[in-house]
Scaffold this motif. Sequence first.
Motif, PDB file in Angstrom:
ATOM      1  N   CYS A 169       0.810  -1.220   0.000  1.00 53.01           N
ATOM      2  CA  CYS A 169       0.000   0.000   0.000  1.00 53.01           C
ATOM      3  C   CYS A 169       0.840   1.266   0.000  1.00 53.01           C
ATOM      4  O   CYS A 169       0.345   2.333  -0.401  1.00 53.01           O
ATOM      5  CB  CYS A 169      -0.940   0.005   1.200  1.00 53.01           C
ATOM      6  SG  CYS A 169      -0.095  -0.143   2.784  1.00 53.01           S
ATOM      7  N   THR A 170       2.087   1.209   0.437  1.00 49.39           N
ATOM      8  CA  THR A 170       2.904   2.417   0.500  1.00 49.39           C
ATOM      9  C   THR A 170       3.563   2.746  -0.833  1.00 49.39           C
ATOM     10  O   THR A 170       4.270   3.753  -0.934  1.00 49.39           O
ATOM     11  CB  THR A 170       3.986   2.280   1.576  1.00 49.39           C
ATOM     12  OG1 THR A 170       4.777   1.107   1.310  1.00 49.39           O
ATOM     13  CG2 THR A 170       3.364   2.146   2.964  1.00 49.39           C
TER      14      THR A 170
ATOM     15  N   ARG B  63      -1.051   3.742  -2.741  1.00 54.59           N
ATOM     16  CA  ARG B  63      -1.603   4.909  -2.044  1.00 54.59           C
ATOM     17  C   ARG B  63      -2.923   5.361  -2.662  1.00 54.59           C
ATOM     18  O   ARG B  63      -3.862   5.724  -1.955  1.00 54.59           O
ATOM     19  CB  ARG B  63      -0.582   6.050  -2.062  1.00 54.59           C
ATOM     20  CG  ARG B  63       0.714   5.717  -1.358  1.00 54.59           C
ATOM     21  CD  ARG B  63       1.539   6.959  -1.097  1.00 54.59           C
ATOM     22  NE  ARG B  63       1.971   7.616  -2.323  1.00 54.59           N
ATOM     23  CZ  ARG B  63       3.094   7.359  -2.973  1.00 54.59           C
ATOM     24  NH1 ARG B  63       3.912   6.430  -2.506  1.00 54.59           N
ATOM     25  NH2 ARG B  63       3.428   8.016  -4.058  1.00 54.59           N
ATOM     26  N   TYR B  64      -3.000   5.319  -3.981  1.00 48.83           N
ATOM     27  CA  TYR B  64      -4.238   5.725  -4.650  1.00 48.83           C
ATOM     28  C   TYR B  64      -5.343   4.692  -4.445  1.00 48.83           C
ATOM     29  O   TYR B  64      -6.516   5.043  -4.325  1.00 48.83           O
ATOM     30  CB  TYR B  64      -3.978   5.931  -6.146  1.00 48.83           C
ATOM     31  CG  TYR B  64      -3.082   7.110  -6.435  1.00 48.83           C
ATOM     32  CD1 TYR B  64      -3.575   8.407  -6.404  1.00 48.83           C
ATOM     33  CD2 TYR B  64      -1.735   6.932  -6.730  1.00 48.83           C
ATOM     34  CE1 TYR B  64      -2.762   9.496  -6.665  1.00 48.83           C
ATOM     35  CE2 TYR B  64      -0.910   8.004  -6.992  1.00 48.83           C
ATOM     36  CZ  TYR B  64      -1.425   9.288  -6.961  1.00 48.83           C
ATOM     37  OH  TYR B  64      -0.612  10.362  -7.211  1.00 48.83           O
TER      38      TYR B  64
ATOM     39  N   ILE C 262       0.414   8.850   5.939  1.00 46.96           N
ATOM     40  CA  ILE C 262      -0.455   9.487   4.946  1.00 46.96           C
ATOM     41  C   ILE C 262      -1.825   8.822   4.858  1.00 46.96           C
ATOM     42  O   ILE C 262      -2.761   9.414   4.306  1.00 46.96           O
ATOM     43  CB  ILE C 262       0.206   9.458   3.552  1.00 46.96           C
ATOM     44  CG1 ILE C 262       0.437   8.007   3.093  1.00 46.96           C
ATOM     45  CG2 ILE C 262       1.510  10.228   3.557  1.00 46.96           C
ATOM     46  CD1 ILE C 262       0.904   7.911   1.663  1.00 46.96           C
ATOM     47  N   PHE C 263      -1.974   7.622   5.402  1.00 47.15           N
ATOM     48  CA  PHE C 263      -3.234   6.892   5.247  1.00 47.15           C
ATOM     49  C   PHE C 263      -4.318   7.322   6.246  1.00 47.15           C
ATOM     50  O   PHE C 263      -5.493   7.054   6.015  1.00 47.15           O
ATOM     51  CB  PHE C 263      -2.998   5.384   5.393  1.00 47.15           C
ATOM     52  CG  PHE C 263      -2.102   4.805   4.329  1.00 47.15           C
ATOM     53  CD1 PHE C 263      -2.482   4.831   3.005  1.00 47.15           C
ATOM     54  CD2 PHE C 263      -0.880   4.243   4.653  1.00 47.15           C
ATOM     55  CE1 PHE C 263      -1.665   4.303   2.016  1.00 47.15           C
ATOM     56  CE2 PHE C 263      -0.057   3.717   3.686  1.00 47.15           C
ATOM     57  CZ  PHE C 263      -0.442   3.745   2.355  1.00 47.15           C
ATOM     58  N   LYS C 264      -3.948   7.965   7.330  1.00 46.48           N
ATOM     59  CA  LYS C 264      -4.923   8.283   8.387  1.00 46.48           C
ATOM     60  C   LYS C 264      -6.128   9.069   7.875  1.00 46.48           C
ATOM     61  O   LYS C 264      -7.265   8.756   8.226  1.00 46.48           O
ATOM     62  CB  LYS C 264      -4.238   9.029   9.524  1.00 46.48           C
ATOM     63  CG  LYS C 264      -3.262   8.184  10.330  1.00 46.48           C
ATOM     64  CD  LYS C 264      -2.843   8.863  11.601  1.00 46.48           C
ATOM     65  CE  LYS C 264      -3.990   8.928  12.592  1.00 46.48           C
ATOM     66  NZ  LYS C 264      -3.552   9.472  13.899  1.00 46.48           N
TER      67      LYS C 264
ATOM     68  N   VAL D 187      -6.043   2.869 -13.084  1.00 49.22           N
ATOM     69  CA  VAL D 187      -5.765   1.517 -12.587  1.00 49.22           C
ATOM     70  C   VAL D 187      -6.275   1.368 -11.155  1.00 49.22           C
ATOM     71  O   VAL D 187      -6.850   0.331 -10.794  1.00 49.22           O
ATOM     72  CB  VAL D 187      -4.256   1.222 -12.665  1.00 49.22           C
ATOM     73  CG1 VAL D 187      -3.958  -0.163 -12.088  1.00 49.22           C
ATOM     74  CG2 VAL D 187      -3.771   1.304 -14.095  1.00 49.22           C
ATOM     75  N   ALA D 188      -6.098   2.390 -10.329  1.00 45.97           N
ATOM     76  CA  ALA D 188      -6.588   2.327  -8.946  1.00 45.97           C
ATOM     77  C   ALA D 188      -8.108   2.188  -8.928  1.00 45.97           C
ATOM     78  O   ALA D 188      -8.659   1.419  -8.123  1.00 45.97           O
ATOM     79  CB  ALA D 188      -6.162   3.583  -8.186  1.00 45.97           C
TER      80      ALA D 188
END
Length: 361
Positions: A48-49, A54-55, A79-81, A227-228
């Motif tokens: 995920c990083t 991330r997207y 950054i995910f919070k 793609v995300a």
Amino acid sequence: MLRLQRTLAASKRAYHDLATLPGSRPVVSSGPPGYSAVSGHRVTVFGCTGFLGRYLVSKLGKMGTQVIVPYREEDEARIFKPMGDLGQIVRMEWDIRDENMIAECLRHSDTVYNLVGRDYETKNFDFRSTNAVGPGRIAKIAAECGVSQFIQVSHLDASKTSPSKFYQAKAEGEELVKEAFPTATIVRPGPLFGYEDKLLTNIAVWPIWWQLNNGETKIRPVHVLDVAQALANLLASPQYSRTLNLPGPSTLTYEYLLELVSSVTLNPPSRAPVLPKAVALALSKVAQSVWWPALSPDEVTRRYINDSDAPGDWDAVGVQPAEIESHALTYLRRYRSAENFVRPTVFPARPAVVSPLTRIC
């Protein structure tokens, strides 16, 4: 009052809010659509990083999905919070070599995305351990834990016969995943572009490395957000036991991309000479002595390999991919000088595409 009525109406559950996944696992959604909803899905996104990861987490969080985000470094996971409502983003430390940590990350999930991959080798992780053995290990544990859906992200050019070790490892990873999780979905995107990518922004900084093969290598770039979104759509419309190719909508050459970047940034084309392959390989071996990721010999090899001409499966994921020109200014404007910052952009003429694509060894 109208907002209250809509909220009360959305809070009523109906028959379509209940879905049964393979293995008789129920998924019950509730709440209004969007960020504060509860989709009922619990998803683990390995890798995920990374650029694409991330997207994908952002897309899943906006759908009201609870996302487990395994990380190696705490700074990368911060950054995910804000990507999901309270309690929807669950961060967990992990190691791809530790089966107990992998099991803990996916134990309660109904869907697992594996985006783990690396296009360069390090002293701790070579191509095979990261792109083949690791995904196979994750798929095996996911099958043992009763995960309903497994989605493996590979590469459009994955092939056991490729001269690139990276593409070979990606192909082996697909085989190991299918062996451990027969109903897994394999997704093969083309080269990605977007913010912080390794394509457009790298061409703007180091054009000399993209002139290899005289810029004649054919590429099918695809927007990372497309793609995300395609991966997020697989959560609601799964494609079991299928391989999905997600290339860009057009086949271009590196020569055209060099002209495109030059026309958008309004900087003159590079006057650097075209390096022979042997010289580029020798320089890339020297570049590996630095501590940050630099051009590797395998990446030089990949600059001579045309992208696969496999047809895209975008209809299956409900996405219409965007052309690279429609987003180029967004990602390349920062390379303009101050006096040229607001000038209009004139794109170069598209090259004539020769079909079928062939590989250049």
